[in-house]
Design an enzyme around this catalytic site. Structure first.
Site, mmCIF file in Angstrom:
data_model
loop_
_atom_site.group_PDB
_atom_site.id
_atom_site.type_symbol
_atom_site.label_atom_id
_atom_site.label_comp_id
_atom_site.label_asym_id
_atom_site.label_seq_id
_atom_site.Cartn_x
_atom_site.Cartn_y
_atom_site.Cartn_z
ATOM 1 N N PHE B 113 42.676 48.299 37.878
ATOM 2 C CA PHE B 113 42.858 47.377 36.760
ATOM 3 C C PHE B 113 41.690 46.395 36.769
ATOM 4 O O PHE B 113 41.319 45.867 37.819
ATOM 5 C CB PHE B 113 44.187 46.636 36.889
ATOM 6 N N ASP B 184 46.741 47.100 45.456
ATOM 7 C CA ASP B 184 47.350 46.429 44.307
ATOM 8 C C ASP B 184 48.568 47.263 43.913
ATOM 9 O O ASP B 184 48.442 48.447 43.575
ATOM 10 C CB ASP B 184 46.328 46.338 43.168
ATOM 11 N N TYR B 209 56.456 41.019 37.034
ATOM 12 C CA TYR B 209 56.961 41.064 35.651
ATOM 13 C C TYR B 209 56.963 42.457 35.040
ATOM 14 O O TYR B 209 57.382 42.619 33.910
ATOM 15 C CB TYR B 209 56.186 40.092 34.753
ATOM 16 N N LYS B 210 56.511 43.460 35.800
ATOM 17 C CA LYS B 210 56.537 44.835 35.281
ATOM 18 C C LYS B 210 57.860 45.485 35.693
ATOM 19 O O LYS B 210 58.908 45.087 35.199
ATOM 20 C CB LYS B 210 55.318 45.591 35.786
ATOM 21 N N ARG B 356 50.797 55.316 26.335
ATOM 22 C CA ARG B 356 51.393 55.109 27.649
ATOM 23 C C ARG B 356 52.898 54.868 27.525
ATOM 24 O O ARG B 356 53.332 54.079 26.684
ATOM 25 C CB ARG B 356 50.702 53.883 28.259
#
Lengths: 397, 397
Positions: B113, B184, B209-210, B356
């Site tokens: 990312f 990560d 938060y995912k 996605r």
């Protein structure tokens, strides 16, 4: 002493409490509970990922920064919210040091809040280029400013004594010596009108949970003077400070202006609470706030000193030289503060001997000041802290 | 496909929506709204400054870290919450680089990312010691590991393709070459059982938060293997990482263990939401979660591929090599995703051509997968994105 009766109703204050610790954590704006609930149910709950755009979450750090900016005399587009004060100090200091590559001294004072000094220490150790953090007594700062100073890093109002630096004068002195200035506004923002643009400050940072009443925790804010924004390299070069965060480019390109000081995903729930706090601040006349603050602190000093000879005023007597707090030194200050808190007057204690009282005119008036002084006098006259019940473990304040 | 009907009821999902974007922002746990309201009214509102101790706010970053730690195979006392993922990556990378002073390469891959790469860039520029950020294709990482590599910094699951690295194998390869590894876990934590301790990872960071469903924004988390905790120098040496934060000492002394990776005041409202999310996670069998995740992603691929010949699977076909998402490449993917969202199936788009879809078994079941596949097939078969109404401005996802 009139004019703030209306704002007082906008805060939730527990019954039976006189809250003189808003300089550590401000009380809850009544509207904040509903605002946060709305953000959760109507935005996060219903919009899900769409909240970033539809509810404006992504734009808030900048938009709220501009609203907050009025209170600290910042130019539009020069304040952005995010992270913690420690992180914002690090960002500002890192950028400032790089703008003075030939100088090696960070000058601060012994009244600075420790985290600022710690973050500077950590930065200097990481850079490994021989930078030196020099701390002198607050009154010795001006004399120490010289051609070796890269950055003058000061907290405007001393968290213990409430002593306020002369921002205009010290900024000028630093600039005359070729140094940059970073102001920590933790005990300034919301305590009185700060004039960052007028004094020519280079960088500033602060938190929103003290006088600004935005609730426990993040977000903090950072200010970068418009003239420096394009030169300031972001040490913490996160994706939301990128010129095009959602292009997901492989290499970092700093965003325009203050946007580059954003780092990661902003704290949406905390920002909602901040919004409620700023709704109150939007209507506040900062000159009137300061006048009231001076009245309240003067009154407290006048009422307490004659009745409490064991307490020694640590705050400057000249109102121009203090923020919105009053501190007294007393060797048994910790125990005495516990006794006071047990009687409903909430101040706090700072080692080694400081009893600290914050006065926020938005919700504290003359009546509370008089009652607090009475109770403090009672505690002191009757040595109530000798009661073993008050010798409890330290509360984190 | 049974077993998760109970957890599904614990989330608020808007009517008429099939939410396949929990890999970007998880939905709201139903209990979170009340939990946050309680934190505001009963803790902030009533306890004021006392909340830091009485409500346990100050201890939460560590306590919640241990609860979260179970999901990622972390030893007790090795995870702490705070800040954002970007900041946590910076802290971990800075500490790791100092532990390999003779090496100059940070090795990553092009599937990482961007913020991880950006933060590394910023750190390297600040250090000014000739460190080099080298990024290779994901499949070329193992071959590039060598004696010049100080730190291997990878995101386990590629945010675009969903490709999952072999954490055990790459960690071993890095260690064999004398390098440290920073993982990560943004798309891993809550997506499947991670085994940090078992694979011998050195550092890790992630957001909540995912898949973890803690709400928009901070806090993130950082993991430091117990064997490194005393050696890891905190670059962001904030007061809450100090050995005695409330002694307000002038010089920094790092706290014991993982505590030193704390920086500033934690986000109390966001932590309350995280607590509600962890209440759900505490009861989840991670092996069962993974089995269901594989079933759901397999089903989606099997249903979509034959009916949508224009979509090209970007996610590895072997379930062992992917996370909990399925991505398809399609040149008009952005417009097609808008058309899909307009019909209630929420996925997202990542440039240049990735559609996605995230599958979170806690609240997504076989029925949603089938309906989503039907709607996607309809969108593709009828080229619904050609309708000009779908050519709206990009939503930030």
């Amino acid at each position: 002493m009139t004019g703030f009766a209306a704002t007082r109703k906008l805060f939730h204050l527990p019954r039976g409490v006189i809250y003189l610790d808003g300089n550590s954590l401000g009380p809850m704006p009544v509207a904040a509970a509903d605002r946060v609930a709305q953000t959760m149910r109507e935005e996060w709950g219903e919009m899900l990922i769409g909240g970033w755009n539809k509810a404006g979450w992504m734009a808030q750090p900048r938009a709220l920064g501009d609203r907050l900016g009025r209170l600290i005399g910042a130019e539009p587009g020069s304040v952005v919210l995010g992270d913690t004060l420690s992180v914002k100090v690090y960002q500002a200091l890192a950028a400032a040091l790089e703008m003075r590559p030939d100088r090696r001294v960070i000058l601060s004072d012994s009244g600075n809040f420790p985290t600022d000094l710690y973050m500077a220490e950590g930065l200097v150790a990481g850079l490994g280029r021989g930078h030196q953090l020099v701390t002198v007594a607050p009154e010795a700062v001006e004399d120490r400013i010289g051609p070796d100073v890269a950055v003058l890093m000061l907290t405007e109002v001393d968290y213990r004594t409430g002593r306020r630096h002369d921002m205009a004068r010290l900024t000028r002195a630093a600039h005359d010596a070729g140094a940059l200035v970073l102001w920590d506004l933790a005990h300034s923002a919301g305590a009185f009108a700060v004039d960052l643009a007028g004094t020519g400050a280079d960088f500033a940072a602060g938190c929103t949970y003290k006088y600004l009443n935005a609730g426990p925790g993040v977000p903090a804010f950072i200010y970068v003077a418009p003239r420096h924004q394009d030169a300031a390299r972001p040490a913490l070069s996160g994706w939301l400070g990128h010129a095009a965060p959602f292009a997901f480019e492989p290499a970092y390109r700093p965003g325009a202006g203050i946007e580059r000081m954003r780092v990661g995903t902003p704290p949406v729930l905390q920002m909602a609470a901040l919004e409620s706090a700023l709704d109150i601040w939007d209507g506040v006349d900062m000159a009137a706030l300061r006048a009231r603050s001076v009245e309240l602190t003067e009154l407290f000093i006048v009422l307490v000193e004659p009745r409490c000879p064991d307490l020694h005023l640590a705050t400057p007597r000249d109102p121009d030289q203090r923020g919105s707090q009053v501190s007294f030194r007393f060797p048994d200050g910790y125990a005495a503060m516990q006794a006071l808190i047990a009687r409903g007057v909430i101040g706090d204690f700072r080692a080694p001997d400081i009893m600290r009282f914050g006065f926020a005119p938005l919700y504290i008036g003359e009546d509370e000041v008089r009652r607090a002084a009475d109770i403090l006098a009672d505690v002191m006259e009757n040595r109530l802290w000798d009661d073993p019940a008050y010798h409890v473990r330290a509360a984190v304040t």
